[in-house]
Design a protein around this motif. Structure first.
Motif, PDB file in Angstrom:
ATOM      1  N   CYS A  32       0.837  -1.192   0.000  1.00 54.85           N
ATOM      2  CA  CYS A  32       0.000   0.000   0.000  1.00 54.85           C
ATOM      3  C   CYS A  32       0.877   1.248   0.000  1.00 54.85           C
ATOM      4  O   CYS A  32       1.757   1.395   0.848  1.00 54.85           O
ATOM      5  N   CYS A  49       0.086   3.214   3.509  1.00 56.93           N
ATOM      6  CA  CYS A  49       0.392   2.738   4.865  1.00 56.93           C
ATOM      7  C   CYS A  49       1.435   1.631   4.957  1.00 56.93           C
ATOM      8  O   CYS A  49       1.871   1.296   6.047  1.00 56.93           O
ATOM      9  N   ASN A  92       0.912  -1.537   4.236  1.00 50.33           N
ATOM     10  CA  ASN A  92       0.269  -2.841   4.358  1.00 50.33           C
ATOM     11  C   ASN A  92       0.398  -3.602   3.027  1.00 50.33           C
ATOM     12  O   ASN A  92       0.654  -2.999   1.996  1.00 50.33           O
ATOM     13  N   CYS A 116      -4.670  -0.147   0.123  1.00 50.43           N
ATOM     14  CA  CYS A 116      -5.164  -1.395   0.702  1.00 50.43           C
ATOM     15  C   CYS A 116      -6.616  -1.227   1.179  1.00 50.43           C
ATOM     16  O   CYS A 116      -7.102  -0.108   1.308  1.00 50.43           O
ATOM     17  N   CYS A 176      -7.033   1.318   4.127  1.00 54.51           N
ATOM     18  CA  CYS A 176      -6.908   2.744   3.767  1.00 54.51           C
ATOM     19  C   CYS A 176      -8.082   3.217   2.917  1.00 54.51           C
ATOM     20  O   CYS A 176      -8.441   4.387   2.955  1.00 54.51           O
TER      21      CYS A 176
HETATM   22 ZN   LIG Z   1      -3.039   1.026   3.349  1.00 57.42          ZN
END
Ligand SMILES: [Zn+2]
Length: 198
Positions: free
Chosen positions: A54, A57, A59, A66, A69
């Protein structure tokens, strides 16, 4: 080395697996249908291909941003900084947190020469600038490495103003990790989080 030994040796490197459990897995696999083995092999072979990091973030999921988010129902004003994907997954599985995350992807370990890279620091500050959280929760592991990671994050966050910064309360077993904390412990340590004086 034959295939049985070769696979057992490879599996032995997995976290939590010793020689005996590695061998048990190989014998379990030997009893499976060949198609099932091919499916499993393909899942492993394409694991990274089908995942994106992502850009907001850190992830990993099938999409960027993601699902966390891009979920409009999440509280976008609370940001929980975690060390790794395992910690994020522990919080999500416990279902106790509805804010956003930031995955640092690094835990300080001076013995292993690991530290938060400049790029990781920039990525974190950019995320904070984008979402302007009212609270940042530091959710590092209850260990020496986790504490060192927390100090490094505090250093990176020096320039962040008007944001409440909190940390998880103790209650997590010392030297343990968030990954293995049970739901109740994680919930208590999150609920009882306290502000950090910078
Ligand atoms: Zn994210």
């Amino acid at each position: 080395m034959d295939s049985i030994n070769e696979l057992a040796t490879a599996l032995k490197k997995f976290p939590g697996l010793g020689k005996k459990s590695a061998q048990r897995i190989v014998f379990h696999l030997l009893r499976q249908d060949e198609n099932e083995l091919k499916r499993l092999g393909a899942l492993i072979a394409t694991l990274k291909e089908n995942l994106k990091t992502c850009s907001e973030c850190g992830n990993m999921s099938a999409q960027d941003p993601c699902p966390i988010c891009s979920d409009p129902l999440r509280d976008r004003k609370t940001l929980c900084i975690v060390e790794d994907l395992e910690s994020l997954t522990a919080f999500e599985n416990a279902g106790i947190y509805n804010g956003l995350y930031h995955v640092l992807g690094a835990q300080m370990s001076p013995l292993e020469g690991r530290e938060i890279s400049n790029d990781a620091a920039k990525f974190l500050l950019q995320h904070i600038k984008n979402i302007k959280p009212s609270e940042i929760i530091l959710a590092t592991s209850p260990s020496i490495e986790g504490d060192m990671t927390q100090f490094s994050i505090m250093d990176i966050l020096k320039s962040v103003k008007h944001t409440k910064i909190t940390r998880l309360a103790f209650g997590l077993p010392l030297g343990g990790s968030i990954e293995f904390a049970d739901k109740l412990t994680l919930h208590t340590s999150l609920e009882a989080r306290r502000p950090i004086e910078s």
